[in-house]
Design a protein around this motif. Structure first.
Motif, PDB file in Angstrom:
ATOM      1  N   PHE A  29     -40.227 -36.887  21.415  1.00  0.00           N
ATOM      2  CA  PHE A  29     -39.368 -35.713  21.578  1.00  0.00           C
ATOM      3  C   PHE A  29     -37.948 -36.099  21.993  1.00  0.00           C
ATOM      4  O   PHE A  29     -36.980 -35.482  21.563  1.00  0.00           O
ATOM      5  CB  PHE A  29     -39.978 -34.749  22.601  1.00  0.00           C
ATOM      6  CG  PHE A  29     -41.316 -34.247  22.175  1.00  0.00           C
ATOM      7  CD1 PHE A  29     -41.433 -33.306  21.170  1.00  0.00           C
ATOM      8  CD2 PHE A  29     -42.468 -34.736  22.768  1.00  0.00           C
ATOM      9  CE1 PHE A  29     -42.668 -32.854  20.758  1.00  0.00           C
ATOM     10  CE2 PHE A  29     -43.712 -34.287  22.371  1.00  0.00           C
ATOM     11  CZ  PHE A  29     -43.818 -33.344  21.361  1.00  0.00           C
ATOM     12  N   LEU A  30     -37.832 -37.132  22.829  1.00  0.00           N
ATOM     13  CA  LEU A  30     -36.504 -37.585  23.240  1.00  0.00           C
ATOM     14  C   LEU A  30     -35.704 -38.092  22.049  1.00  0.00           C
ATOM     15  O   LEU A  30     -34.506 -37.834  21.936  1.00  0.00           O
ATOM     16  CB  LEU A  30     -36.613 -38.673  24.302  1.00  0.00           C
ATOM     17  CG  LEU A  30     -37.141 -38.236  25.659  1.00  0.00           C
ATOM     18  CD1 LEU A  30     -37.297 -39.444  26.576  1.00  0.00           C
ATOM     19  CD2 LEU A  30     -36.239 -37.205  26.285  1.00  0.00           C
ATOM     20  N   LYS A  31     -36.375 -38.806  21.138  1.00  0.00           N
ATOM     21  CA  LYS A  31     -35.676 -39.318  19.968  1.00  0.00           C
ATOM     22  C   LYS A  31     -35.175 -38.178  19.098  1.00  0.00           C
ATOM     23  O   LYS A  31     -34.061 -38.224  18.580  1.00  0.00           O
ATOM     24  CB  LYS A  31     -36.593 -40.238  19.163  1.00  0.00           C
ATOM     25  CG  LYS A  31     -36.786 -41.584  19.816  1.00  0.00           C
ATOM     26  CD  LYS A  31     -37.683 -42.472  19.005  1.00  0.00           C
ATOM     27  CE  LYS A  31     -37.878 -43.807  19.685  1.00  0.00           C
ATOM     28  NZ  LYS A  31     -38.743 -44.697  18.921  1.00  0.00           N
ATOM     29  N   TRP A  32     -35.984 -37.129  18.948  1.00  0.00           N
ATOM     30  CA  TRP A  32     -35.539 -36.002  18.132  1.00  0.00           C
ATOM     31  C   TRP A  32     -34.480 -35.175  18.841  1.00  0.00           C
ATOM     32  O   TRP A  32     -33.613 -34.579  18.206  1.00  0.00           O
ATOM     33  CB  TRP A  32     -36.723 -35.140  17.703  1.00  0.00           C
ATOM     34  CG  TRP A  32     -37.424 -35.767  16.537  1.00  0.00           C
ATOM     35  CD1 TRP A  32     -38.605 -36.432  16.561  1.00  0.00           C
ATOM     36  CD2 TRP A  32     -36.950 -35.833  15.194  1.00  0.00           C
ATOM     37  NE1 TRP A  32     -38.898 -36.909  15.315  1.00  0.00           N
ATOM     38  CE2 TRP A  32     -37.903 -36.553  14.452  1.00  0.00           C
ATOM     39  CE3 TRP A  32     -35.813 -35.373  14.543  1.00  0.00           C
ATOM     40  CZ2 TRP A  32     -37.751 -36.802  13.095  1.00  0.00           C
ATOM     41  CZ3 TRP A  32     -35.668 -35.630  13.187  1.00  0.00           C
ATOM     42  CH2 TRP A  32     -36.628 -36.332  12.484  1.00  0.00           C
ATOM     43  N   LEU A  33     -34.531 -35.118  20.160  1.00  0.00           N
ATOM     44  CA  LEU A  33     -33.495 -34.383  20.891  1.00  0.00           C
ATOM     45  C   LEU A  33     -32.128 -35.038  20.738  1.00  0.00           C
ATOM     46  O   LEU A  33     -31.098 -34.360  20.786  1.00  0.00           O
ATOM     47  CB  LEU A  33     -33.862 -34.275  22.369  1.00  0.00           C
ATOM     48  CG  LEU A  33     -34.890 -33.199  22.703  1.00  0.00           C
ATOM     49  CD1 LEU A  33     -35.302 -33.313  24.165  1.00  0.00           C
ATOM     50  CD2 LEU A  33     -34.348 -31.817  22.418  1.00  0.00           C
ATOM     51  N   THR A  34     -32.120 -36.343  20.536  1.00  0.00           N
ATOM     52  CA  THR A  34     -30.836 -36.999  20.326  1.00  0.00           C
ATOM     53  C   THR A  34     -30.192 -36.542  19.021  1.00  0.00           C
ATOM     54  O   THR A  34     -28.972 -36.634  18.865  1.00  0.00           O
ATOM     55  CB  THR A  34     -30.963 -38.532  20.308  1.00  0.00           C
ATOM     56  OG1 THR A  34     -31.872 -38.916  19.287  1.00  0.00           O
ATOM     57  CG2 THR A  34     -31.427 -39.058  21.640  1.00  0.00           C
ATOM     58  N   ALA A  35     -30.989 -36.030  18.098  1.00  0.00           N
ATOM     59  CA  ALA A  35     -30.419 -35.496  16.849  1.00  0.00           C
ATOM     60  C   ALA A  35     -29.503 -34.306  17.135  1.00  0.00           C
ATOM     61  O   ALA A  35     -28.605 -34.007  16.346  1.00  0.00           O
ATOM     62  CB  ALA A  35     -31.532 -35.103  15.892  1.00  0.00           C
ATOM     63  N   SER A  36     -29.723 -33.635  18.263  1.00  0.00           N
ATOM     64  CA  SER A  36     -28.847 -32.508  18.602  1.00  0.00           C
ATOM     65  C   SER A  36     -27.414 -32.965  18.842  1.00  0.00           C
ATOM     66  O   SER A  36     -26.480 -32.156  18.772  1.00  0.00           O
ATOM     67  CB  SER A  36     -29.380 -31.775  19.831  1.00  0.00           C
ATOM     68  OG  SER A  36     -29.252 -32.592  20.982  1.00  0.00           O
ATOM     69  N   LEU A  37     -27.233 -34.254  19.084  1.00  0.00           N
ATOM     70  CA  LEU A  37     -25.881 -34.780  19.269  1.00  0.00           C
ATOM     71  C   LEU A  37     -25.065 -34.729  17.982  1.00  0.00           C
ATOM     72  O   LEU A  37     -23.848 -34.850  18.002  1.00  0.00           O
ATOM     73  CB  LEU A  37     -25.935 -36.206  19.813  1.00  0.00           C
ATOM     74  CG  LEU A  37     -26.585 -36.347  21.192  1.00  0.00           C
ATOM     75  CD1 LEU A  37     -26.684 -37.810  21.583  1.00  0.00           C
ATOM     76  CD2 LEU A  37     -25.813 -35.564  22.232  1.00  0.00           C
ATOM     77  N   LEU A  38     -25.749 -34.514  16.851  1.00  0.00           N
ATOM     78  CA  LEU A  38     -25.028 -34.351  15.587  1.00  0.00           C
ATOM     79  C   LEU A  38     -24.192 -33.074  15.592  1.00  0.00           C
ATOM     80  O   LEU A  38     -23.319 -32.902  14.745  1.00  0.00           O
ATOM     81  CB  LEU A  38     -26.002 -34.340  14.416  1.00  0.00           C
ATOM     82  CG  LEU A  38     -26.734 -35.665  14.161  1.00  0.00           C
ATOM     83  CD1 LEU A  38     -27.771 -35.493  13.066  1.00  0.00           C
ATOM     84  CD2 LEU A  38     -25.749 -36.758  13.799  1.00  0.00           C
ATOM     85  N   ALA A  39     -24.444 -32.200  16.542  1.00  0.00           N
ATOM     86  CA  ALA A  39     -23.626 -30.987  16.664  1.00  0.00           C
ATOM     87  C   ALA A  39     -22.169 -31.348  16.912  1.00  0.00           C
ATOM     88  O   ALA A  39     -21.274 -30.626  16.473  1.00  0.00           O
ATOM     89  CB  ALA A  39     -24.157 -30.108  17.794  1.00  0.00           C
TER      90      ALA A  39
END
Length: 129
Positions: free
Chosen positions: A38-48
């Motif tokens: 989940f942490l790895k996928w949450l880092t995808a939010s940084l693409l915002a």
């Protein structure tokens, strides 16, 4: 906290405390291998941050100019920005925390020497990571 207040309407200090204690509880009580996905996928939010570039007007000529020739002010605001950048990017505890999490992750996995069949899969995962 301030962003959470904008989204939820709950006081920023309360939201900050909630997030801090929530993430601290996860780090202490949940094994790393359980929530690392989940942490790895949450880092995808940084693409915002990148998406913002396509939604707002950016004066690229000024960006290029100030990248090459920055304007430096010696005031409290500039000092706090420098402290914030260095404090959030090279915090010493992060090095130790990451190392301990990696060791915990290694202990949860069988040794590649003991189980050679999984070596290829693990090496592919390591290269991708």
């Amino acid at each position: 906290g301030e962003v959470a207040e904008l989204v939820s309407g709950i006081d920023r200090h309360g939201m900050t405390a909630l997030v801090v204690f929530g993430t601290l509880a996860l780090q202490i009580f949940v094994p790393y291998h359980r929530y690392v996905f989940f942490l790895k996928w949450l880092t995808a939010s940084l693409l915002a941050y990148a998406a913002v570039l396509f939604t707002v007007h950016v004066p690229w000529s000024r960006v290029a100019l100030h990248t090459v020739w920055p304007s430096v002010r010696l005031d409290a605001s500039a000092a706090s920005t420098v402290v914030a950048v260095f404090g959030t990017t090279i915090s010493p505890y992060l090095f130790f925390w990451q190392a301990s999490e990696e060791v915990e992750d290694m202990r949860a996995r069988p040794s590649l020497k003991a189980d050679g069949a999984k070596a290829r899969t693990e090496l592919r995962r390591i290269r991708w990571d």
